[in-house]
Enzyme design. Structure first.
Site, PDB file in Angstrom:
ATOM      1  N   TRP A 105     -14.751  -2.386  -8.672  1.00 41.20           N
ATOM      2  CA  TRP A 105     -14.971  -1.638  -7.659  1.00 41.20           C
ATOM      3  C   TRP A 105     -15.064  -0.355  -7.529  1.00 41.20           C
ATOM      4  CZ3 TRP A 105     -11.617   0.923  -3.898  1.00 41.20           C
ATOM      5  CH2 TRP A 105      -9.915   1.658  -4.231  1.00 41.20           C
ATOM      6  N   ASP A 106     -15.506   0.457  -8.583  1.00 41.28           N
ATOM      7  CA  ASP A 106     -16.131   1.784  -9.197  1.00 41.28           C
ATOM      8  C   ASP A 106     -17.419   1.966  -8.725  1.00 41.28           C
ATOM      9  OD1 ASP A 106     -13.372   0.892 -10.385  1.00 41.28           O
ATOM     10  OD2 ASP A 106     -13.315   2.147 -11.864  1.00 41.28           O
ATOM     11  N   GLU A 144      -1.968  -0.224  -6.709  1.00 41.84           N
ATOM     12  CA  GLU A 144      -1.650  -1.486  -7.660  1.00 41.84           C
ATOM     13  C   GLU A 144      -0.547  -1.108  -8.273  1.00 41.84           C
ATOM     14  OE1 GLU A 144      -6.106  -3.026  -9.709  1.00 41.84           O
ATOM     15  OE2 GLU A 144      -4.923  -1.287 -10.638  1.00 41.84           O
ATOM     16  N   LYS A 159      -0.227   4.851  -6.931  1.00 41.31           N
ATOM     17  CA  LYS A 159      -1.194   4.983  -7.609  1.00 41.31           C
ATOM     18  C   LYS A 159      -2.045   6.013  -7.748  1.00 41.31           C
ATOM     19  CE  LYS A 159      -3.542   2.821 -11.414  1.00 41.31           C
ATOM     20  NZ  LYS A 159      -4.438   1.265 -11.831  1.00 41.31           N
TER      21      LYS A 159
END
Length: 683
Positions: free
Chosen positions: A281-282, A411, A479
């Site tokens: 998705w980056d 995550e 995160k």
């Protein structure tokens, strides 16, 4: 923007001790970290499924120039031209070794060595070349041994290069001499030979370096992001733009062979390194927006990459027992899931909405419907909508659709229900599917709208904030940026109070050692609320991720994680491009709400592309200036423009005329079509 030293040139007299932070040289097809024995070619992976990684290709340009006498060393990366140069200056001679991935001819990499005599002498000057490929070879080939999936292709790679002699000599009668060495990498021998002949012709005509420099100059003319007041910020932005652009193909490329952008770019991603060179998705959420704002052709190449993986996405959905398309959490060439750990591919399903958001923004920025018709983009949008409908389940208790058993962008958590980010991006992609179907006169299944309207978006009424998922306990660690992305890039409508509550809830519990792109999203949120200094403080945290003199990013601030971390660069760039400017890509306009921190006196954003026109923006403390660039049509006539600026508070409307600056007080507004202008959207 003037500084004592050119901020586009990154120079040092010592190389970083950690060679991972040497500068990567890439052109969208070939990627190499200078002096490394291996390089990579876009779309060439070895290994099946979770073992799939970028195939290491030996690099004959891994050459070290050695001299007998003591010399002073200078290493520089000129981002104007994408050329890395190592210069050694002794009492008698200056030796310059220049390396670059050719920006116009993507199959070509180049090494040039220049010897310049410092003093008059009748003695020859000789330097030694230490190479890593046997001298007797000038052509090798290799083949991928294991396909990405059973029965998949195993591409062949051919390398042809100029033989490298053991020494180079500047003759007594010469004051200087230059040698050129080319390397060609291609998937067939015929293509390699043709490109090698082209390279030799470029050397003969003296156009090898000029054609490369011209291509970079053309890119920089289309976009520049510069600030006055902070040299470190200016340099960081230049580095981000340079490395991101290096990951994309030429704006003249018509091959449709682009292999996507991985977190570490083409120079990284071998076996066990930098996420194996997979596409996440980056690409669509973090890297794409900053490029799409300037380069519609490069933006389209990202979408075409996703279209090319439709069959794999269909296979992923089928294996999960759902309809439509499920884009892989980690993608190679085929679009089949290649994540080494199954849970991410099964649960991190927000990737589907991330992909469609890129398509949505492209349409809003360009109104290019051909991407969705002939380009098959509609198959992506409709396929994702079918997946969401198939994946969602109805809850009689709250009369809402749920997405259960997911992993959010954060995550640290998995197998949770109703991730607020996942559900929101799913809702918006369903709504876009309905809009696109209407636009293309395609009968949309009623379930698309039904699920979009009734999909649960978790919200805590008592605390007036968005919990990350059902059962999230406020104060638990996270995160990375997750819920704070509801405001940007998703654009979920909410009050300023709720936006503030979300930021205040998650900022103190976000892992300080988390991935680099996180703080850019918090910065954008605080800028939305008018708190520029707070945003600047968060943005400055990102400087810890910039390693060494060449502005190469690491994923984590301690230097660990992926190297040349384009994801972090993309998030940082967005904090400026969409934070300081307040740019928001919307269905019928490009909104803006500029705000600069105290130490930034000016922000120049040149080449913003909107509906076929380019604009140069200059933001200052008290006013904004926009110049619409003059553009010629196919007959050479200046194109007319049907854009205007509409200021929010006063309602003032200012037509944009090509070549004529428009200045107005700093306040929110938008650029949109004149009332009589044509729009692809139904009125």
């Amino acid at each position: 923007m003037s500084y004592d030293e050119d901020p586009y040139i990154f120079s040092t007299d010592t190389l970083p001790s950690d060679r991972r932070f040497l500068p990567p040289l890439a052109n969208g097809l070939l990627g190499w970290r200078v002096y490394n024995k291996s390089m990579h070619m876009g779309g060439v992976y070895n290994g099946e499924g979770g073992r799939c990684h970028r195939a290491d290709v030996p690099c004959p340009l891994a050459v070290t120039v050695e001299m007998d006498e003591p010399a002073q060393h200078t290493y520089s990366l000129d981002t104007h031209t994408g050329i890395f140069t190592h210069s050694r200056s002794s009492a008698s001679v200056t030796v310059s070794q220049s390396l670059y991935s050719h920006r116009h001819y993507p199959n070509l990499m180049v090494m040039e060595i220049l010897l310049v005599r410092q003093v008059t002498s009748e003695e020859p000057v000789t330097v030694n070349l230490r190479v890593y490929i046997p001298l007797s070879l000038s052509h090798i080939q290799g083949k991928v041994t294991t396909a990405e999936f059973p029965g998949g292709p195993c591409p062949t790679v051919h390398l042809i290069w100029t033989p490298t002699p053991p020494t180079l000599t500047l003759l007594p009668e010469q004051s200087q001499a230059r040698w050129g060495f080319i390397l060609v990498v291609a998937n067939s021998l015929d293509t390699a030979e043709a490109n090698y002949d082209e390279g030799l012709n470029l050397i003969e005509t003296g156009d090898l370096r000029p054609s490369h420099e011209k291509a970079w100059k053309e890119l920089w003319l289309q976009s520049k992001v510069e600030v006055a007041g902070s040299e470190s910020l200016c340099k960081a932005l230049i580095g981000c733009m340079f490395y991101l652009l290096s990951a994309f193909p030429s704006i003249h490329d018509t091959s449709s062979s682009f292999g996507g952008v991985s977190p570490g770019g083409l120079s990284n991603g071998g076996d066990g390194q930098d996420y194996w060179g997979h596409i996440f998705w980056d690409q669509d959420i973090w890297m794409y927006p900053g490029i799409a704002l300037f380069y519609p052709k490069l933006a389209r190449s990202v979408l075409e990459y996703r279209v090319g993986t439709i069959d794999g996405a269909k296979d992923n959905a089928h294996k999960q027992g759902f309809k439509g398309l499920k884009f892989p959490w980690e993608s190679g060439v085929s679009g089949r899931e290649v994540c080494p750990e199954d849970i991410y591919g099964q649960q991190e399903i927000h990737i589907n909405g991330d992909v469609t958001l890129a398509f949505q923004h492209y349409l809003y920025l360009t109104e290019d419907l051909t991407m969705f018709t002939e380009g098959k983009g509609r198959e992506v949008i409709y396929g994702v909508a079918d997946y969401w409908v198939s994946r969602a389940s109805w809850s009689p208790e709250d009369q809402k659709y749920h997405l259960s058993g997911v992993m959010p962008p954060d995550e640290y958590y998995y197998n949770v229900n109703n991730s607020v980010y996942t559900n929101t991006v799913a809702k918006f992609s369903l709504q876009f599917a309905v809009d696109l179907a209407d636009l293309l006169q395609h009968p949309a299944p009623k379930e698309w709208q039904e699920v979009a309207e009734h999909l649960k978006i978790p919200f805590d009424e008592e605390s007036q904030y968005h919990p990350e998922f059902d059962g999230y306990i406020k104060g638990d660690p996270v995160k990375q940026a997750d819920t704070v992305m509801l405001g940007y890039p998703l654009g979920l409508p909410m009050s300023k109070k709720i936006r503030r509550n979300d930021l205040e809830a998650y900022e103190p519990v976000t892992d300080p050692n988390g991935p680099a792109m996180t703080w850019g999203m918090f910065a954008i949120g605080w800028l939305e609320l008018g708190e520029a200094e707070k945003a600047q403080h968060l943005l400055e945290k990102c400087y810890k991720n910039i390693q060494g003199p060449f502005q190469v990013w690491s994923e984590s601030s301690d230097g660990s994680g992926a190297v040349n971390f384009l994801t972090g660069m993309g998030g940082f760039l967005q904090a400026v491009l969409f934070g300081y400017t307040g740019f928001r890509v919307q269905k019928e306009c490009l909104a803006f709400s500029p705000l600069l921190p105290n130490d930034i006196s000016e922000l120049s954003v040149r080449g913003v592309s909107y509906l076929g026109h380019q604009m140069d923006w200059l933001l200052r403390k008290d006013d904004v200036c926009i110049v619409l660039r003059e553009q010629a049509d196919s007959l050479g006539n200046t194109k007319s423009c049907n854009l205007e600026v509409v200021l929010k508070a006063s309602g003032t409307k200012i037509p944009l005329m090509p070549g004529k600056p428009v200045t107005f007080p700093r306040e929110p507004g938008c650029v949109c079509k004149l009332a009589w202008g044509y729009s692809c959207w139904p009125v």
